[in-house]
Scaffold this motif. Structure first.
Motif, PDB file in Angstrom:
ATOM      1  N   LEU A 172      91.195  28.510  40.542  1.00 44.64           N
ATOM      2  CA  LEU A 172      90.981  28.719  38.501  1.00 44.64           C
ATOM      3  C   LEU A 172      89.509  27.289  37.718  1.00 44.64           C
ATOM      4  O   LEU A 172      89.227  28.058  37.371  1.00 44.64           O
ATOM      5  N   PRO A 173      89.823  26.194  38.726  1.00 47.35           N
ATOM      6  CA  PRO A 173      88.750  25.216  38.233  1.00 47.35           C
ATOM      7  C   PRO A 173      87.705  26.129  38.125  1.00 47.35           C
ATOM      8  O   PRO A 173      86.018  25.426  37.366  1.00 47.35           O
ATOM      9  N   PHE A 174      86.886  26.622  39.587  1.00 38.39           N
ATOM     10  CA  PHE A 174      86.235  26.996  39.537  1.00 38.39           C
ATOM     11  C   PHE A 174      85.300  28.256  38.394  1.00 38.39           C
ATOM     12  O   PHE A 174      84.577  28.679  38.273  1.00 38.39           O
ATOM     13  N   LEU A 175      86.881  29.027  38.243  1.00 36.87           N
ATOM     14  CA  LEU A 175      86.581  30.658  37.345  1.00 36.87           C
ATOM     15  C   LEU A 175      86.414  30.304  36.562  1.00 36.87           C
ATOM     16  O   LEU A 175      85.594  30.914  35.474  1.00 36.87           O
ATOM     17  N   ILE A 176      86.895  29.085  35.952  1.00 31.20           N
ATOM     18  CA  ILE A 176      86.839  28.797  34.449  1.00 31.20           C
ATOM     19  C   ILE A 176      85.683  28.661  34.357  1.00 31.20           C
ATOM     20  O   ILE A 176      85.075  28.941  32.998  1.00 31.20           O
ATOM     21  N   GLU A 177      85.360  28.305  34.645  1.00 35.58           N
ATOM     22  CA  GLU A 177      83.467  27.202  34.715  1.00 35.58           C
ATOM     23  C   GLU A 177      82.086  28.642  34.505  1.00 35.58           C
ATOM     24  O   GLU A 177      81.436  28.383  34.449  1.00 35.58           O
ATOM     25  N   ALA A 178      82.474  29.198  35.354  1.00 33.68           N
ATOM     26  CA  ALA A 178      81.376  30.642  35.920  1.00 33.68           C
ATOM     27  C   ALA A 178      81.455  30.933  34.956  1.00 33.68           C
ATOM     28  O   ALA A 178      82.124  31.095  34.257  1.00 33.68           O
ATOM     29  N   GLU A 179      79.689  31.362  35.057  1.00 33.76           N
ATOM     30  CA  GLU A 179      79.638  31.985  34.194  1.00 33.76           C
ATOM     31  C   GLU A 179      80.119  34.050  34.127  1.00 33.76           C
ATOM     32  O   GLU A 179      80.277  34.477  33.251  1.00 33.76           O
ATOM     33  N   GLY A 180      80.216  34.425  35.351  1.00 33.21           N
ATOM     34  CA  GLY A 180      80.982  35.614  35.441  1.00 33.21           C
ATOM     35  C   GLY A 180      81.841  35.796  37.096  1.00 33.21           C
ATOM     36  O   GLY A 180      81.169  35.330  37.756  1.00 33.21           O
ATOM     37  N   VAL A 181      83.207  35.890  36.452  1.00 38.95           N
ATOM     38  CA  VAL A 181      83.910  36.571  37.828  1.00 38.95           C
ATOM     39  C   VAL A 181      84.110  38.367  37.563  1.00 38.95           C
ATOM     40  O   VAL A 181      84.691  38.365  36.905  1.00 38.95           O
ATOM     41  N   GLU A 182      84.173  38.735  39.394  1.00 40.87           N
ATOM     42  CA  GLU A 182      84.276  39.926  39.352  1.00 40.87           C
ATOM     43  C   GLU A 182      85.814  39.623  40.466  1.00 40.87           C
ATOM     44  O   GLU A 182      85.511  39.632  41.131  1.00 40.87           O
ATOM     45  N   VAL A 183      86.556  40.404  39.485  1.00 37.67           N
ATOM     46  CA  VAL A 183      87.526  41.448  40.758  1.00 37.67           C
ATOM     47  C   VAL A 183      86.981  41.943  42.006  1.00 37.67           C
ATOM     48  O   VAL A 183      87.243  43.574  40.389  1.00 37.67           O
ATOM     49  N   LEU A 184      87.206  42.550  42.310  1.00 40.85           N
ATOM     50  CA  LEU A 184      86.982  43.677  43.552  1.00 40.85           C
ATOM     51  C   LEU A 184      88.140  43.786  44.059  1.00 40.85           C
ATOM     52  O   LEU A 184      88.859  43.419  44.950  1.00 40.85           O
ATOM     53  N   LEU A 185      87.921  45.103  44.186  1.00 41.93           N
ATOM     54  CA  LEU A 185      89.313  46.112  44.977  1.00 41.93           C
ATOM     55  C   LEU A 185      88.789  46.523  45.881  1.00 41.93           C
ATOM     56  O   LEU A 185      87.959  47.422  45.425  1.00 41.93           O
ATOM     57  N   VAL A 186      88.806  47.053  47.047  1.00 44.47           N
ATOM     58  CA  VAL A 186      88.822  48.019  48.117  1.00 44.47           C
ATOM     59  C   VAL A 186      89.767  49.093  47.749  1.00 44.47           C
ATOM     60  O   VAL A 186      90.334  49.030  48.506  1.00 44.47           O
TER      61      VAL A 186
END
Length: 274
Positions: A172-186
């Protein structure tokens, strides 16, 4: 919660600068306390022709090990001094000489472990040991890319497993500060009552202020690690978040899998937890 205590696992002279730069930048960014750790193998007591341990060989090996350890320590101290962070050095010895195995006890008292991706010369720490025994997340710096401490675009590999959940929330510390986060499901299965796969984890991340989207990818016969690698390239992601060994560890050891690919050859920084 930011990472306030970070452990840098340094296996060899090859990865000393890369790991030190990454861990030092992270410590500066989060105002963390940084611990550098390296282990050397205990000299093997070969016997002489008259049946006694070869004292000269043991002495020579000890001196070589001490010299290498001091060189690695000097790199760590120089790079962390440049980063202006509070740091300490731990030099250990073990039968295996593997810094990851030797660092497990230290890792259990840290928020984050930084280690290197496997080197071509085989001189890489056993990150598997950290993942299985330390109970702490591991940030793996890629072999052929600059060490990063801040991440602009993140791909979260999501399969709904316990390991994926643990890794996602640990990161979460990285995700909160990212410009965009993609949840990828295969190849995700359909959710109950036609619910779109991935919506629950996306909603949970949004409540933390994460700028998140969901992408469902059809493998088309490709292995999951190939699909993930392709998506990293398509999105320009600089961080992959992955639940390590969410499938059989033995199967991945024998036949390969996403975790093994990440530890060996994925070209971006990877955050792993289980």
């Amino acid at each position: 919660m930011p990472f306030k205590t970070i452990l840098a696992i340094i296996q060899s002279e090859e990865d000393a600068q890369r790991v030190s730069d990454c861990a030092g930048a992270l410590a500066a960014r989060f105002e963390s306390y940084l611990i550098g750790l390296h282990a050397e193998a205990l000299p093997v007591p070969y016997t002489s022709t008259i049946g006694f341990p070869d004292a000269e060989f043991i002495q020579a090996t000890t001196e070589i090990n001490d010299e290498r350890s001091k060189k690695i320590e000097a790199v760590f101290r120089e790079r962390t001094a440049s980063a202006g962070v509070a740091a300490e050095w731990r030099s250990l010895e073990s039968f295996s000489g593997d810094s990851a195995h030797s660092g497990i006890a230290s890792a259990r008292s840290c928020d984050l472990v930084v280690a290197s991706q496997g080197g071509e010369d085989g001189a890489s720490p056993d990150v598997d040991a950290l993942l299985f025994d330390a109970g702490r997340p591991v940030l793996v710096t890629p072999r052929e890319a600059p060490p990063l401490a801040a991440f602009r675009r993140v791909v979260v590999a999501w399969n709904g497993s316990r390991e994926a959940s643990r890794a996602t929330f640990d990161a979460l510390p990285f995700l909160i500060e990212a410009e965009g986060v993609e949840v990828l499901l295969v190849d995700p299965p359909e959710g109950p009552a036609g619910e779109e796969p991935g919506v629950d984890i996306a909603a949970a991340l949004e409540r933390h202020g994460v700028a998140v989207t969901v992408h469902n990818a059809a493998s088309g016969g490709l292995a999951a690690d190939d699909v993930i690698r392709n998506r990293l390239a398509e999105t320009g992601a600089d961080l992959l978040v992955l639940g390590a060994y969410s499938h059989s560890w033995l199967k991945q050891l024998l036949f390969g899998g996403v975790t093994r690919t990440v530890l060996q050859s994925v070209p971006v920084t990877a955050f792993l937890s289980r």
